[in-house]
Design a protein around this motif. Structure first.
Motif, PDB file in Angstrom:
ATOM      1  N   TYR A  59       1.047  -1.255   0.006  1.00  0.00           N
ATOM      2  CA  TYR A  59      -0.208  -0.013  -0.011  1.00  0.00           C
ATOM      3  C   TYR A  59       1.079   1.153  -0.074  1.00  0.00           C
ATOM      4  O   TYR A  59       1.350   1.967   1.081  1.00  0.00           O
ATOM      5  CB  TYR A  59      -0.982   0.007   1.318  1.00  0.00           C
ATOM      6  N   ARG A  60       1.608   1.677  -1.265  1.00  0.00           N
ATOM      7  CA  ARG A  60       2.583   2.517  -1.299  1.00  0.00           C
ATOM      8  C   ARG A  60       2.462   3.644  -2.430  1.00  0.00           C
ATOM      9  O   ARG A  60       1.854   2.859  -3.613  1.00  0.00           O
ATOM     10  CB  ARG A  60       3.925   1.835  -1.512  1.00  0.00           C
ATOM     11  N   ASP A  76       9.086  -1.254 -12.331  1.00  0.00           N
ATOM     12  CA  ASP A  76      10.064  -2.126 -12.083  1.00  0.00           C
ATOM     13  C   ASP A  76       9.944  -2.699 -10.430  1.00  0.00           C
ATOM     14  O   ASP A  76      10.401  -3.776 -10.089  1.00  0.00           O
ATOM     15  CB  ASP A  76      11.376  -1.610 -12.426  1.00  0.00           C
ATOM     16  N   ALA A  77       9.917  -1.670  -9.511  1.00  0.00           N
ATOM     17  CA  ALA A  77       9.485  -1.826  -8.218  1.00  0.00           C
ATOM     18  C   ALA A  77       8.346  -2.905  -7.934  1.00  0.00           C
ATOM     19  O   ALA A  77       8.612  -3.585  -7.356  1.00  0.00           O
ATOM     20  CB  ALA A  77       9.598  -0.648  -7.407  1.00  0.00           C
ATOM     21  N   ILE A  78       7.151  -2.410  -8.628  1.00  0.00           N
ATOM     22  CA  ILE A  78       6.206  -3.444  -8.500  1.00  0.00           C
ATOM     23  C   ILE A  78       6.640  -5.022  -8.720  1.00  0.00           C
ATOM     24  O   ILE A  78       6.029  -5.987  -8.051  1.00  0.00           O
ATOM     25  CB  ILE A  78       4.936  -2.940  -9.051  1.00  0.00           C
ATOM     26  N   ALA A  79       7.253  -5.138  -9.960  1.00  0.00           N
ATOM     27  CA  ALA A  79       7.644  -6.202 -10.405  1.00  0.00           C
ATOM     28  C   ALA A  79       8.645  -7.071  -9.335  1.00  0.00           C
ATOM     29  O   ALA A  79       8.596  -8.109  -9.123  1.00  0.00           O
ATOM     30  CB  ALA A  79       8.239  -6.359 -11.857  1.00  0.00           C
ATOM     31  N   LYS A  93       7.845 -10.493  -7.458  1.00  0.00           N
ATOM     32  CA  LYS A  93       8.782 -11.942  -7.725  1.00  0.00           C
ATOM     33  C   LYS A  93       9.228 -12.244  -6.548  1.00  0.00           C
ATOM     34  O   LYS A  93       9.632 -13.359  -6.351  1.00  0.00           O
ATOM     35  CB  LYS A  93      10.116 -11.368  -8.729  1.00  0.00           C
ATOM     36  N   ALA A  94       9.482 -11.210  -5.339  1.00  0.00           N
ATOM     37  CA  ALA A  94      10.067 -11.750  -3.960  1.00  0.00           C
ATOM     38  C   ALA A  94       9.125 -12.185  -3.319  1.00  0.00           C
ATOM     39  O   ALA A  94       9.248 -13.315  -2.422  1.00  0.00           O
ATOM     40  CB  ALA A  94      10.640 -10.491  -3.554  1.00  0.00           C
ATOM     41  N   ARG A 106       6.839  -8.796 -18.546  1.00  0.00           N
ATOM     42  CA  ARG A 106       8.040  -8.882 -19.133  1.00  0.00           C
ATOM     43  C   ARG A 106       9.471  -9.014 -18.122  1.00  0.00           C
ATOM     44  O   ARG A 106      10.539  -9.628 -18.468  1.00  0.00           O
ATOM     45  CB  ARG A 106       8.770  -7.828 -20.141  1.00  0.00           C
ATOM     46  N   GLU A 107       8.898  -8.809 -16.965  1.00  0.00           N
ATOM     47  CA  GLU A 107       9.814  -9.072 -15.762  1.00  0.00           C
ATOM     48  C   GLU A 107       9.781 -10.451 -15.173  1.00  0.00           C
ATOM     49  O   GLU A 107      10.452 -10.713 -14.299  1.00  0.00           O
ATOM     50  CB  GLU A 107       9.764  -8.027 -14.601  1.00  0.00           C
TER      51      GLU A 107
END
Length: 414
Positions: A278-279, A285-288, A292-293, A317-318
């Motif tokens: 919630y940011r 790229d930060a969302i991806a 992924k983490a 694509r990430e």
């Protein structure tokens, strides 16, 4: 120490030494901060071993609210000492030996624990009367309860009318430290009569038309290989049909990027939900990277707001299995109402640390026209995580529900 008019009202009530202080107020009135300021003044004067307790519904609420505010004000006054704070027990011991402790109402050992001199219940409307009563009988001195008057609750029924209770009332105008932007944001809600009555004027009301009912849970249920060994009698506690799905609602400057993890028990129509993000100001790229983490399996589906196909493609694509939600989900009011009504057929269980999601659930209502009649669309606020939830659950389980060939148990009609 800078104080508000709300603090002055509290100080006058405190000086009369009542058994109860009924601290009712609207949003951003400074009522909680004022109580903590008062405790910072009076508790150090107590004798060694005398205890004052600060209680809220869950520890996450305390950490984000009272504990953070108390530490901040102590630091600003230059009196905070790290070695007097017990991180484990959430206790601050003053030089006099007096104790200020913080614990949650969902901790039975604390609720039914030893006596204290003084008690402060924060956001009392979210705590049951039975828990409050257990706390009251173990308190020898003053009891302060603050709350937003969203509805009539045990405070009004059992406490306020007592001769030994003093009631104080505060609104945002009593807090002179609010910025013009904050004041404008509050006053922009004048057209919503009930919201304004509760949060603007600090008067008892009822948030009519709340859309979802929910319960708070201590943890997400185990899934797959994480399931513990259990007896056959416990089989119902762990649904083998738990399906994991994630939802994403994009935001950036003013609105947050909101992400939820959902475990759906399709047999019993239960959704276990955990707030994961919630940011504001998050780039794709930060969302991806977050997904992924956090998402345990690459095959797990993440449903995102279809209004941003470019963002979805960049995240895909990430290496994230991200999909566009049902195309009508965010835009058509009639479709949205149908989806929400379908969602109401599920029972929602929310982790107690999902604070923003809990806040949305407590404030998300059907919109009204000028005459107060319910409309077919929800209000356009308190909906970021709830939209993400709807994108995920509807797109994964319900997008064909209205076509007669699919239902939430995944059985197809012949």
């Amino acid at each position: 120490m800078q104080v508000t008019q709300t603090f002055s009202k509290l100080a006058k009530a405190w000086a009369r030494n009542p058994r109860y202080i009924d601290d009712c107020g609207g949003t951003r009135s400074g009522k909680t901060y004022s109580v903590l300021q008062m405790l910072m003044i009076v508790v150090p004067r107590d004798g060694a071993g005398e205890v004052t307790s600060v209680v809220s519904e869950t520890m996450p609420h305390l950490k984000r609210g009272c504990i953070r505010e108390f530490r901040k004000m102590m630091q600003e006054e230059g009196v905070w000492e790290d070695d007097r704070w017990s991180v484990t027990d959430k206790i601050y011991t003053f030089a006099s030996g007096a104790i200020l402790e913080f614990f949650s109402a969902d901790n039975p050992g604390k609720v039914h624990g030893p006596a204290r001199k003084r008690l402060f219940i924060n956001e009392g409307q979210n705590i049951s009367y039975e828990i409050a009563r257990q706390l009251f009988v173990r308190t020898t001195g003053m009891i302060i309860v603050d709350y937003n008057p969203t509805h009539s609750f045990w405070m009004h029924e059992h406490i306020t009318a007592r001769d030994n209770c003093i009631s104080i009332h505060s609104v945002y105008k009593d807090n002179t430290f609010l910025t013009p932007e904050q004041v404008n944001e509050i006053e922009s809600n004048r057209s919503d009569k009930n919201w304004w009555r509760v949060y603007g004027e600090g008067k008892v009301g009822m948030l009519e038309g709340l859309i979802y009912d929910f319960e708070q849970i201590d943890e997400m249920p185990p899934k797959g290989a994480d399931k513990p060994e259990r007896d056959k009698a416990d089989e119902e506690l762990y649904a083998d049909s738990l399906t994991e799905v994630w939802g994403l609602d994009f935001g950036f400057t003013n609105d947050p990027t909101a992400i939820v993890r959902v475990l759906a028990d399709t047999k019993r129509k239960r959704l276990y939900i955990d707030e994961k993000c919630y940011r504001t100001m998050m780039l794709n790229d930060a969302i991806a990277g977050l997904l992924k983490a956090e998402v345990p399996e690459r095959s797990t589906e993440v449903y995102a707001d279809c209004a941003e196909p470019k963002s979805i493609e960049e995240i895909r694509r990430e290496g994230v299995n991200i999909l566009s939600c049902d195309k009508d989900a965010p835009v058509r009011s009639d479709k949205m109402k149908y989806q929400i009504q379908w969602m109401q057929g599920w029972k929602l269980y929310v982790t107690k640390w999902s604070l923003n999601l809990i806040n949305e659930l407590r404030n998300y209502t059907w919109a009204k026209d000028r005459d107060g009649n319910m409309l077919n669309i929800p209000i356009d606020k308190y909906n970021h995580l709830l939209d993400a939830l709807r994108y995920a659950v509807w797109s994964r389980f319900g997008r064909n529900a209205g076509k007669g060939n699919y239902n939430i148990t995944t059985r197809r009609r012949r």
